[in-house]
Every structure is written in C-alpha cells, then in structure tokens.
Design a protein around this motif. Sequence first.
Motif, PDB file in Angstrom:
ATOM      1  N   ILE A 154      -4.250   8.258  -6.933  1.00 29.75           N
ATOM      2  CA  ILE A 154      -3.763   6.979  -6.432  1.00 29.75           C
ATOM      3  C   ILE A 154      -4.724   5.893  -6.909  1.00 29.75           C
ATOM      4  O   ILE A 154      -5.937   5.972  -6.675  1.00 29.75           O
ATOM      5  CB  ILE A 154      -3.682   6.957  -4.887  1.00 29.75           C
ATOM      6  N   TYR A 155      -4.161   4.890  -7.575  1.00 29.87           N
ATOM      7  CA  TYR A 155      -4.938   3.709  -7.942  1.00 29.87           C
ATOM      8  C   TYR A 155      -4.973   2.731  -6.770  1.00 29.87           C
ATOM      9  O   TYR A 155      -4.037   2.683  -5.955  1.00 29.87           O
ATOM     10  CB  TYR A 155      -4.311   2.997  -9.138  1.00 29.87           C
ATOM     11  N   SER A 156      -6.028   1.937  -6.739  1.00 31.10           N
ATOM     12  CA  SER A 156      -6.131   0.873  -5.730  1.00 31.10           C
ATOM     13  C   SER A 156      -6.689  -0.373  -6.388  1.00 31.10           C
ATOM     14  O   SER A 156      -7.472  -0.297  -7.339  1.00 31.10           O
ATOM     15  CB  SER A 156      -7.045   1.296  -4.570  1.00 31.10           C
ATOM     16  N   HIS A 205      -1.073   2.756  -5.659  1.00 31.77           N
ATOM     17  CA  HIS A 205       0.084   3.299  -6.376  1.00 31.77           C
ATOM     18  C   HIS A 205      -0.250   4.677  -6.915  1.00 31.77           C
ATOM     19  O   HIS A 205      -1.321   4.894  -7.486  1.00 31.77           O
ATOM     20  CB  HIS A 205       0.459   2.356  -7.523  1.00 31.77           C
ATOM     21  N   GLY A 206       0.680   5.603  -6.765  1.00 34.32           N
ATOM     22  CA  GLY A 206       0.506   6.941  -7.300  1.00 34.32           C
ATOM     23  C   GLY A 206       0.494   6.954  -8.816  1.00 34.32           C
ATOM     24  O   GLY A 206       1.201   6.186  -9.476  1.00 34.32           O
ATOM     25  N   THR A 207      -0.336   7.825  -9.384  1.00 31.66           N
ATOM     26  CA  THR A 207      -0.466   7.909 -10.840  1.00 31.66           C
ATOM     27  C   THR A 207      -0.722   9.346 -11.270  1.00 31.66           C
ATOM     28  O   THR A 207      -1.221  10.167 -10.490  1.00 31.66           O
ATOM     29  CB  THR A 207      -1.615   7.012 -11.337  1.00 31.66           C
ATOM     30  N   VAL A 263       0.839  -1.189   0.000  1.00 38.14           N
ATOM     31  CA  VAL A 263       0.000   0.000   0.000  1.00 38.14           C
ATOM     32  C   VAL A 263       0.883   1.251   0.000  1.00 38.14           C
ATOM     33  O   VAL A 263       1.606   1.518   0.955  1.00 38.14           O
ATOM     34  CB  VAL A 263      -0.941  -0.008   1.223  1.00 38.14           C
ATOM     35  N   ALA A 264       0.832   1.976  -1.112  1.00 39.04           N
ATOM     36  CA  ALA A 264       1.599   3.222  -1.280  1.00 39.04           C
ATOM     37  C   ALA A 264       3.079   3.012  -0.997  1.00 39.04           C
ATOM     38  O   ALA A 264       3.714   3.810  -0.308  1.00 39.04           O
ATOM     39  CB  ALA A 264       1.031   4.325  -0.392  1.00 39.04           C
ATOM     40  N   VAL A 265       3.642   1.940  -1.560  1.00 39.17           N
ATOM     41  CA  VAL A 265       5.074   1.683  -1.354  1.00 39.17           C
ATOM     42  C   VAL A 265       5.810   1.442  -2.668  1.00 39.17           C
ATOM     43  O   VAL A 265       6.962   1.859  -2.809  1.00 39.17           O
ATOM     44  CB  VAL A 265       5.291   0.505  -0.368  1.00 39.17           C
ATOM     45  N   LEU A 266       5.177   0.802  -3.641  1.00 40.11           N
ATOM     46  CA  LEU A 266       5.880   0.490  -4.883  1.00 40.11           C
ATOM     47  C   LEU A 266       6.356   1.734  -5.609  1.00 40.11           C
ATOM     48  O   LEU A 266       7.391   1.716  -6.294  1.00 40.11           O
ATOM     49  CB  LEU A 266       4.977  -0.321  -5.810  1.00 40.11           C
ATOM     50  N   HIS A 267       5.642   2.839  -5.471  1.00 38.51           N
ATOM     51  CA  HIS A 267       6.036   4.040  -6.218  1.00 38.51           C
ATOM     52  C   HIS A 267       7.289   4.714  -5.662  1.00 38.51           C
ATOM     53  O   HIS A 267       7.779   5.672  -6.256  1.00 38.51           O
ATOM     54  CB  HIS A 267       4.876   5.045  -6.326  1.00 38.51           C
ATOM     55  N   VAL A 307       8.307  10.011  -5.486  1.00 34.03           N
ATOM     56  CA  VAL A 307       7.243   9.143  -5.976  1.00 34.03           C
ATOM     57  C   VAL A 307       7.360   8.979  -7.489  1.00 34.03           C
ATOM     58  O   VAL A 307       7.324   9.959  -8.237  1.00 34.03           O
ATOM     59  CB  VAL A 307       5.855   9.705  -5.618  1.00 34.03           C
ATOM     60  N   ARG A 308       7.491   7.750  -7.928  1.00 39.72           N
ATOM     61  CA  ARG A 308       7.531   7.433  -9.353  1.00 39.72           C
ATOM     62  C   ARG A 308       6.119   7.045  -9.778  1.00 39.72           C
ATOM     63  O   ARG A 308       5.665   5.917  -9.555  1.00 39.72           O
ATOM     64  CB  ARG A 308       8.508   6.273  -9.588  1.00 39.72           C
ATOM     65  N   ALA A 309       5.396   8.014 -10.327  1.00 38.08           N
ATOM     66  CA  ALA A 309       4.023   7.742 -10.762  1.00 38.08           C
ATOM     67  C   ALA A 309       4.030   6.752 -11.915  1.00 38.08           C
ATOM     68  O   ALA A 309       4.910   6.777 -12.778  1.00 38.08           O
ATOM     69  CB  ALA A 309       3.352   9.042 -11.187  1.00 38.08           C
ATOM     70  N   ARG A 310       3.015   5.865 -11.907  1.00 42.05           N
ATOM     71  CA  ARG A 310       2.903   4.881 -12.985  1.00 42.05           C
ATOM     72  C   ARG A 310       1.470   4.838 -13.498  1.00 42.05           C
ATOM     73  O   ARG A 310       0.526   5.192 -12.798  1.00 42.05           O
ATOM     74  CB  ARG A 310       3.357   3.494 -12.509  1.00 42.05           C
ATOM     75  N   SER A 311       1.338   4.352 -14.724  1.00 37.56           N
ATOM     76  CA  SER A 311       0.038   4.317 -15.390  1.00 37.56           C
ATOM     77  C   SER A 311      -0.740   3.063 -15.010  1.00 37.56           C
ATOM     78  O   SER A 311      -0.179   2.083 -14.502  1.00 37.56           O
ATOM     79  CB  SER A 311       0.239   4.337 -16.910  1.00 37.56           C
ATOM     80  N   ARG A 312      -2.021   3.097 -15.303  1.00 33.32           N
ATOM     81  CA  ARG A 312      -2.867   1.934 -15.076  1.00 33.32           C
ATOM     82  C   ARG A 312      -2.341   0.721 -15.848  1.00 33.32           C
ATOM     83  O   ARG A 312      -2.307  -0.401 -15.311  1.00 33.32           O
ATOM     84  CB  ARG A 312      -4.303   2.239 -15.504  1.00 33.32           C
ATOM     85  N   SER A 313      -1.928   0.928 -17.095  1.00 31.99           N
ATOM     86  CA  SER A 313      -1.456  -0.191 -17.906  1.00 31.99           C
ATOM     87  C   SER A 313      -0.229  -0.841 -17.292  1.00 31.99           C
ATOM     88  O   SER A 313      -0.071  -2.066 -17.350  1.00 31.99           O
ATOM     89  CB  SER A 313      -1.161   0.265 -19.342  1.00 31.99           C
TER      90      SER A 313
END
Length: 263
Positions: free
Chosen positions: A255-257, A185-187, A152-156, A210-216
Amino acid sequence: MDIDTSVPHPARRYNYWLGGKDHFAADRESGDAIARAFPIVVELARANRAFLRRAVTFLSEQGVRQFLDIGTGLPAPDNTHEVAQRIAPDARVVYVDNDPIVMTHARALLQGDPRGRTAYLEADLRDPEAILGHPALKETLDLTRPVALLLVAVLHFVHDDEQVAAVVRRLRDALPSGSYLVLTHGTMDFSSPEGIRAYEQMFARGGTDVRARSRSMIETYLTGLEIVEPGIVRVSDWRAEDRPEDRPVSDNLGIYSVVARKP
C-alpha cells in the motif's frame, strides 16, 4: 435500508481484518480468501489504519480544522474526528460511505466533541457532485477554508482509471488553497512475479475487488500539489513511530501512502 449481506463489502471486510465485529459471512469468506492468497493483508490493513492516525495528527498540528473522509469504513479506534478533536476540539469532520450499515453505525457511535461538528452522509465516491452538493457537507464544512480530503484505501475499489482520475480532480478542484490530499492505495509495485500472477488471477475471477495501481499512476493524482515529506512511501513508512524491522514487508502486496498540499 437496502442491504444485501450475501455480497461482501470492503468496509465490512476491513472491519473483519481489524478485529471488529460488524461483518457477515460473505465478508469473512472474502477476507479469508484474500488473506490466503496474500497473508500480509491483515497487517497492511492495520498499518493503513495507523497511517490514518498519524496523518490526521500531522494535519491537525498544521492547523487544519476541517476533514472530508470519503470511504470512512466502520467505526474503529482512532476515528478521524477522535484524532483531530483530541488536538483541536473545534475540528469538523464529514464522513462519507456508500454502505448503509456503515452510516447507521457512524451515526450511533461517532459522537464528536460538541465544540466541533461531525456529520455523516451516504454517498458514493464515484459521484463527487452528490458529495459536494450534499446539505450535510455544506452545513458542516466551509469550502472557502482549508480542508483535508481523506481518500484512504478507497480509490482502488474503483476499477476505471479515467474515472478515478476525474473523481480526484473534481474533489481537489472544489477545495481552496492550503487544503490537503491524504491518499493510500493498493499496489503490486513491490511484488514478486509470483505475487503479481496470483493477484492477476484473483482479480480476473473476481476474487478481489482491489484494482492495484503503480506509483507512476498514483503520481498523476498529485499533479500540481506540494508533496509532504517523506513523499510517496509504503504506508507503514510514512512518518513511522516504530522501528523499521517491526513494520510489515511483503513481496506479494503493498500500500502506498502520501500527503500533499494544494498551493
């Protein structure tokens, strides 16, 4: 215990945004700088914490009794073991963080129900072998039975895309059928062009870690898993308990969940 309080740490900054007291000047300065660029960030941090409670409640009601919470952060209301053990006193939780201050506070404050078990280990997400091989994990969790893996909110905070994919894959592979992955994850997927430019400029100069990433990209971490309804959604929308108009919405950060089950 080697602690450099002059360098901001995500767990302490998050604690600051949640209204806690366990942070230093560098954490507050970093938090304030990010909040100036992205005013929604404090509301999103609180929405992320609320999602954790809802997800752990859901999993506990599904019969999950083991939780591996990596990047746990500093203690705050509704910690994982508190939510799980309210429903199932025999629930077992292992907390993992790479900040020694977090671990010191966790050991002192996160005392679980004696009918279950709560353990704490200082390790880094980027070293999954150290986590999986740690004696505290082996003594607390039975990896032949379902485990909820909380990321939870760590991979980014890990900037290398290939490293993140490899870490998630290794952790998933260690868990048996019936286990779950809980991820936020932040996006910047919801952002305006102005918001994206502001983020890219801040990231480039080190103003945010924070390294934002896309849904894909996030979807690639879920390959082979059964995604639980309502799917990959904004963190405030996952099985929400409030009205849509009361949830934080922004065009400069998101933030995606998702919760997904290993078949």
